[in-house]
Design a protein around this motif. Structure first.
Motif, PDB file in Angstrom:
ATOM      1  N   UNK A 210       4.509  -5.332  13.094  1.00 40.58           N
ATOM      2  CA  UNK A 210       3.080  -5.379  13.421  1.00 40.58           C
ATOM      3  C   UNK A 210       2.320  -4.239  12.747  1.00 40.58           C
ATOM      4  N   UNK A 211       2.827  -3.021  12.859  1.00 42.84           N
ATOM      5  CA  UNK A 211       2.101  -1.893  12.262  1.00 42.84           C
ATOM      6  C   UNK A 211       1.966  -2.090  10.758  1.00 42.84           C
ATOM      7  N   UNK A 212       3.047  -2.563  10.117  1.00 40.77           N
ATOM      8  CA  UNK A 212       2.996  -2.731   8.670  1.00 40.77           C
ATOM      9  C   UNK A 212       1.960  -3.776   8.285  1.00 40.77           C
ATOM     10  N   UNK A 213       2.013  -4.914   8.969  1.00 39.91           N
ATOM     11  CA  UNK A 213       1.067  -5.983   8.642  1.00 39.91           C
ATOM     12  C   UNK A 213      -0.355  -5.518   8.891  1.00 39.91           C
ATOM     13  N   UNK A 214      -0.581  -4.850  10.015  1.00 40.54           N
ATOM     14  CA  UNK A 214      -1.935  -4.401  10.324  1.00 40.54           C
ATOM     15  C   UNK A 214      -2.414  -3.366   9.312  1.00 40.54           C
ATOM     16  N   UNK A 215      -1.518  -2.484   8.908  1.00 40.03           N
ATOM     17  CA  UNK A 215      -1.920  -1.455   7.937  1.00 40.03           C
ATOM     18  C   UNK A 215      -2.317  -2.099   6.618  1.00 40.03           C
ATOM     19  N   UNK A 216      -1.492  -3.021   6.136  1.00 42.69           N
ATOM     20  CA  UNK A 216      -1.807  -3.676   4.866  1.00 42.69           C
ATOM     21  C   UNK A 216      -3.106  -4.452   5.002  1.00 42.69           C
ATOM     22  N   UNK A 217      -3.272  -5.123   6.152  1.00 43.20           N
ATOM     23  CA  UNK A 217      -4.498  -5.890   6.356  1.00 43.20           C
ATOM     24  C   UNK A 217      -5.710  -4.967   6.402  1.00 43.20           C
ATOM     25  N   UNK A 218      -5.558  -3.833   7.075  1.00 41.76           N
ATOM     26  CA  UNK A 218      -6.674  -2.893   7.166  1.00 41.76           C
ATOM     27  C   UNK A 218      -7.048  -2.382   5.782  1.00 41.76           C
TER      28      UNK A 218
ATOM     29  N   UNK B 226       1.872  -0.082   3.095  1.00 42.28           N
ATOM     30  CA  UNK B 226       3.100  -0.542   3.744  1.00 42.28           C
ATOM     31  C   UNK B 226       3.937   0.649   4.212  1.00 42.28           C
ATOM     32  N   UNK B 227       4.012   1.680   3.367  1.00 40.51           N
ATOM     33  CA  UNK B 227       4.783   2.867   3.763  1.00 40.51           C
ATOM     34  C   UNK B 227       4.170   3.499   5.004  1.00 40.51           C
ATOM     35  N   UNK B 228       2.853   3.648   4.988  1.00 34.12           N
ATOM     36  CA  UNK B 228       2.179   4.211   6.159  1.00 34.12           C
ATOM     37  C   UNK B 228       2.477   3.367   7.391  1.00 34.12           C
ATOM     38  N   UNK B 229       2.416   2.032   7.229  1.00 33.78           N
ATOM     39  CA  UNK B 229       2.657   1.149   8.348  1.00 33.78           C
ATOM     40  C   UNK B 229       4.054   1.299   8.915  1.00 33.78           C
ATOM     41  N   UNK B 230       5.032   1.354   8.045  1.00 39.28           N
ATOM     42  CA  UNK B 230       6.412   1.467   8.530  1.00 39.28           C
ATOM     43  C   UNK B 230       6.604   2.814   9.233  1.00 39.28           C
ATOM     44  N   UNK B 231       6.074   3.880   8.638  1.00 40.25           N
ATOM     45  CA  UNK B 231       6.248   5.194   9.273  1.00 40.25           C
ATOM     46  C   UNK B 231       5.556   5.214  10.629  1.00 40.25           C
ATOM     47  N   UNK B 232       4.361   4.611  10.679  1.00 41.31           N
ATOM     48  CA  UNK B 232       3.645   4.568  11.955  1.00 41.31           C
ATOM     49  C   UNK B 232       4.446   3.776  12.979  1.00 41.31           C
TER      50      UNK B 232
END
Lengths: 281, 444, 367
Positions: free
Chosen positions: C66-74, C96-102
């Motif tokens: 979820x975080x990864x998808x939302x980050x890329x979408x954002x 994507x990296x930010x999303x995974x780390x988050x």
């Protein structure tokens, strides 16, 4: 409750009083004497800080005007009324700077260019010029990456089809663009001159022709038909800006430059707006 | 290998290009180019003042005849590479992109040469005589900077010199001209080194060669003892062949910032210059030809040719049997520091070490992205600068900050732009800043 | 040398020079790209993710997804609105990296709006308002984590007991909610809630024994402890970190100095006041220290460029983390420490610039 309010008002009031006194004291003791006329002149100047007068901004120029180093008329940006106002305020001669205007001495927009270059690099005229890059084959013409447009304090230069075009009504002739241009394509000319040669290449005619459709071929037609107004130096025609009266649109029509390098300023602009009537025959 | 492999010398930082491309042409023996019908010899082939042309249209010249005389101390003579008639002084595309003056000579097909100058017995000769001969023969640095050799060999008396270093690193990918020269004519290289050291009056002579030229190292080592020259194997690392880095790798000395090699008590000369010096002193012939690598993935038969100066590049490509596909980039010099050309009419000069044609795929327009501060450029910079910070300052027009951060020390070696993952045009930014700062300094 | 013989062949293909590209040197470039760097970071992040999935089950994977998808979408949405190239920005992989780390920084069971808010915080507030990749002074994932921690403290501190945690675990005994899900505490929060004993006697030594004993430390090492998805499994984190160092993507000085500084400070305090803070090993193995030191403090954009700078930066992070952990109100101080030191990076960069070649002689004079 009411005591609290009174206390607050009293404290703040006293604080304000004391601080006000302190500030007033220091303002008196450490006062720096400035000539009020400098401020006055600075206010009357346009405040563009373009440097067209040769000084570092308007307040520096104001100082030099007050000190009598420069006449107010040296400001290229101010209108006649503004300069008169400054001169009246100071009681000096307004002086006259020859009002000038920038001219991009190149007519080669990307459609007029015969040979294009695949340039890959920084999109900035100076950087491109260093490796003789840029999108066009001519080594002397406008690169058209807009370093001048970016620097112009009056937004008077626009890049249309990879060619810098000066909007006459906005240009005040401060010369910022001419200083920026790495190829020296931009020249400052007297404001009353309406006709210019839009080519800057000293190369031989056939060489220029290889690169550009609208180059000056050095055919001397203009010199022959209006010798008092046009001069050909080497392979490049020049408008004699000293000529009195300056060349006009009639002269251009009379000469009928075969490539169209000799034009009035307004037509130079119109070509860039794709008017087919003025495209090169 | 022998024990020298273990003790290879190098400098700090720098990069390791993954693709060397030397295999294309390093096995090809040098071939002598046939006589062409027309040569355009650029006049300004040396750093400093260009020489003064002493021939005019219609003049008959012979091979080795002087066609332009040095116009000052920092200037070099220019000789005709061919016999024939001078057609005129024309404008040709210059290697750096700026149009250049060139003497156009139409060959008469006879290739008549002037008699060579008398041989000098360099072991006994007066150093002054040797120096004069080198100046007379128009030698310049053949590595790229083309600084007149006789100027480099006559340091001011207050500068103490104790080391002569010959630069055989050839760290640029693709180029193999120096490699072939060392393999095929080691005696000329070594004799040139000995001649130069005699002029300088020193006996510490090194030849630095990168380890990817093992065969050249062996050949030189075999013959070097009788000339008193030491061969130094160097790590394969870019830019090993940069003067300052080479001095640091071999002697451990740092050339002070803004200084010259002589400030580190060294003189650095290119391998090719040494061989040309031997030719000038022993054979008595001026510098009119040099080995040029014609290579690249799209060249049909890459190889090394002995080309006369003034050979149009298109003719050199014809020698290599043309191309396999339309090239996307033409580079004079190596891929890291060479200049990309816009036409095939550009002539070769004394400092042209290679003609490199890249395919259109390799010349694709890389879109540069944002700096992600990865620091690879800092790790790679041989001058220990911070290219990313410099570029940021330059992009915002702050040349003063760039100057404070020593942009003027930049070698433009291209290591930073090579490693940058965002493909930022760092070298071009630095060039721009250097030009701008120089302009401002001249104004003052 | 031989005479050239093939000069007059007529059928050779000669170049016309029509498609020559003019550009500045160098004309060859390394194959490394920003997107490749981000891809390698993602690869390294797979290990802590795998550890999290092993200990918390697939719901952990769902959170990270979820975080990864939302980050890329954002990121895509921002670029669309700001008129920047969407495809190019998204494909560089940084979102994507930010999303995974988050995601790895979230507890294993968070409601879906936490990743959503976190992604918006990370990409919009943490990165794009500053101008996008490379211009952000703060690590976007850390910005989001701190934002979530302050804005949604309840959701961000619901800890799921990992696989292998039984009733005997001190963490699970301490906190048990009467509702359907079983939750636990993190070792750090227990340590934070334990009253401090500022003497150096028997009671002080016994103060943290319940959560800080060799047997438990071994379990903590493997990952049996309450915590965020990515931070539990220490071996997985170490493998990822080694990968990053091998790929030359992070400066090894950052994790080493960060962890080392925390170990030294907590070690000294623990030696003199064992009742105030648990042993340094406890600090290393619990909480997000190791994960943050390897994956968050080392973010290229927000950490200093030179090695010296990295040492200063990491030591600063270590000091602030230790201070918050020992004396602060929050049980965990890693995010705040990194955020604070991120702000100092330009200054550190200025102090720790490289010394250009040839400048030592000028200063000392010829030797």
């Amino acid at each position: 409750m009411i005591q609290l309010v009174i206390a607050a008002v009293l404290i703040m009031g006293c604080l304000g009083l004391v601080l006000g006194l302190v500030i007033g004291f220091f303002a008196k003791v450490f006062k720096v004497e400035t000539d009020p006329r400098i401020e006055l002149v600075t206010e009357l100047l346009p405040g563009a800080n373009c440097g067209g007068c040769g000084k570092a901004g308007c307040s520096d120029f104001a100082k030099s005007v007050v000190n009598g180093e420069n006449p107010p008329g040296k400001c290229p940006v101010s209108s006649k009324e503004q300069i008169t106002a400054i001169a009246m305020a100071l009681g000096v001669d307004p002086g006259s700077a020859f009002p000038r205007r920038a001219v991009v001495r190149c007519g080669g927009d990307i459609h007029q260019v015969n040979r294009k270059i695949n340039y890959n690099g920084v999109l900035d005229c100076a950087s491109a010029n260093l490796i003789s890059g840029g999108p066009k084959g001519c080594r002397y013409g406008c690169i058209g990456m807009g370093s001048c447009a970016a620097k112009c304090p009056f937004g008077a230069i626009e890049i249309i089809n990879n060619l810098a075009v000066v909007h006459e009504e906005l240009c005040v002739g401060c010369g910022t663009c001419a200083a920026v241009c790495p190829r020296g394509v931009i020249e400052l000319v007297p404001m009353n001159s309406r006709v210019h040669v839009y080519c800057n290449s000293p190369e031989k005619g056939p060489e220029k022709r290889k690169n550009c459709k609208v180059s000056c071929l050095g055919c001397r037609k203009c010199e022959r038909l209006a010798p008092e107004k046009f001069k050909v130096e080497g392979f490049l025609a020049r408008v004699d800006y000293e000529a009195d009266p300056p060349p006009t649109e009639e002269d251009v029509e009379k000469v009928g430059c075969p490539t169209g390098a000799l034009l009035t300023a307004s037509r130079h602009y119109e070509i860039e707006t794709f008017d087919p009537e003025f495209s090169i025959k | 290998m022998n024990k020298s492999t273990r003790s290879v010398m190098t400098f700090k930082n720098g990069i390791y290009p993954v693709y060397h491309g030397k295999e294309l042409s390093e096995g090809a023996a040098t071939r002598i180019a046939p006589l062409l019908a027309r040569y355009t010899v650029p006049v300004a082939q040396n750093a400093g003042k260009p020489p003064e042309v002493i021939v005019k249209a219609g003049d008959k010249v012979k091979k080795y005849q002087l066609i332009a005389r040095a116009s000052g101390f920092v200037s070099a003579n220019l000789h005709s590479p061919v016999s024939g008639e001078v057609k005129g002084i024309i404008e040709v595309p210059g290697a750096t992109g700026v149009p250049a003056q060139a003497v156009e000579i139409i060959s008469d097909g006879l290739d008549e040469a002037l008699p060579p100058l008398p041989e000098i017995d360099w072991k006994q000769a007066d150093p002054k005589e040797l120096l004069d001969r080198i100046a007379a023969c128009g030698l310049v640095g053949m590595g790229g900077a083309s600084f007149p050799t006789h100027v480099k060999l006559s340091p001011p008396p207050e500068k103490e010199i104790d080391t002569l270093i010959l630069n055989g690193a050839e760290c640029e990918p693709f180029l193999t001209a120096d490699h072939r020269l060392m393999l095929e004519d080691p005696h000329a290289v070594l004799a040139g080194a000995a001649i130069m050291s005699r002029i300088l009056g020193i006996d510490r002579i090194f030849i630095g060669v990168e380890m990817n030229k093992i065969d050249a190292i062996e050949v030189l080592q075999e013959k070097s003892a009788s000339y008193g020259v030491r061969i130094v194997p160097l790590k394969v690392q870019y830019p090993q062949g940069s003067e300052k880095q080479l001095i640091n790798a071999i002697t451990g000395r740092d050339v002070p910032a803004g200084g010259l090699p002589m400030d580190a008590r060294c003189v650095v000369q290119n391998i090719g210059t040494a061989a040309a010096a031997a030719d000038a002193v022993i054979r008595g012939i001026p510098l009119v030809e040099r080995i040029v690598t014609v290579t690249g993935p799209v060249v049909k038969t890459p190889g090394n040719w002995k080309l006369r100066i003034g050979t149009p590049v298109i003719e050199a490509v014809r020698l290599a049997e043309g191309v396999t596909e339309e090239p996307g980039k033409l580079i004079l010099g190596g891929p890291m520091m060479g200049f990309s050309q816009r036409s095939f009419d550009v002539p070769t000069a004394k400092n042209t070490s290679g003609i490199l044609l890249l395919s259109q795929d390799q010349a694709v327009n890389y879109e540069s992205g944002n700096c992600i501060r990865c620091g690879r450029c800092v790790q790679g910079c041989p001058m220990h600068l911070m290219p990313c910070a410099l570029a940021a300052a330059i992009e915002s027009g702050r040349f003063d900050i760039a100057q404070q951060n020593h942009v003027m020390d930049c070698l433009e070696c291209g290591a930073c732009a090579y490693v940058c993952p965002a493909k930022r045009p760092l070298v071009q930014h630095h060039r721009r800043a250097k030009a701008e700062i120089r302009r401002q300094m001249q104004k003052k | 040398m031989e005479e050239n013989s093939n000069s007059s062949t007529s059928d050779i293909l000669m170049p016309t020079g029509e498609s020559l590209v003019v550009s500045s040197s160098p004309h060859v470039v390394s194959p490394e790209r920003t997107s490749r760097i981000m891809g390698k970071v993602l690869l390294a992040l797979l290990f802590p993710l795998a550890g999290g999935i092993w200990f918390f089950g697939w719901k952990a994977a769902w959170v990270v997804f979820l975080t990864t998808v939302f980050c890329v979408a954002a990121e895509a949405l921002w670029c669309k609105l700001a008129g920047r190239p969407v495809r190019k920005t998204v494909l560089d992989g940084s979102a994507a990296v930010t999303g995974v780390i988050l995601g790895l920084n979230c507890p294993p069971e968070v409601p879906f709006y936490v990743p959503l808010i976190g992604a918006v915080l990370a990409i919009w507030i943490g990165k794009q308002v500053f101008g996008g990749l490379g211009y952000n002074p703060f690590n976007p994932a850390v910005v989001a984590r701190v934002g979530l921690l302050i804005a949604l403290p309840a959701a961000m501190t619901v800890w799921t007991p990992p696989r292998g945690m039984d009733k005997d675990f001190p963490e699970i005994k301490e906190f048990r909610t009467p509702v359907d899900a079983v939750t636990c505490a993190t070792p750090l929060s227990i340590a934070g809630n334990t009253p401090k004993i500022k003497t150096n006697d028997f009671f002080a030594h016994e103060n943290f024994k319940k959560i800080d004993n060799p047997e438990l430390l071994e379990k903590y090492f493997w990952g049996v402890k309450g915590g965020c998805i990515g931070e539990v499994c220490v071996p997985a984190i170490l493998i990822g970190a080694v990968l990053l160092v091998c790929f030359n993507l992070i400066n090894w000085r950052v994790p080493v100095c960060y962890v080392g500084t925390v170990a030294v400070i907590t070690g000294v305090v623990n030696y003199f006041y064992p009742g105030v803070t648990p042993s340094p090993l406890f600090h290393l193995l619990t909480g997000g220290l190791l994960f943050a030191a390897c994956f968050m403090a080392t973010d290229m954009v927000t950490c200093p460029i030179t090695g010296t700078g990295c040492i200063f930066f990491a030591m600063g992070c270590g000091i602030i983390t230790s201070v918050i952990r020992i004396w602060g109100n929050y049980p965990e101080g890693v995010s705040f420490a990194i955020l604070f030191m991120n702000a100092l990076v330009p200054l550190i960069d200025k102090w720790s610039g490289t010394r250009p070649f040839g400048y030592v002689l000028k200063r000392k004079g010829e030797v």
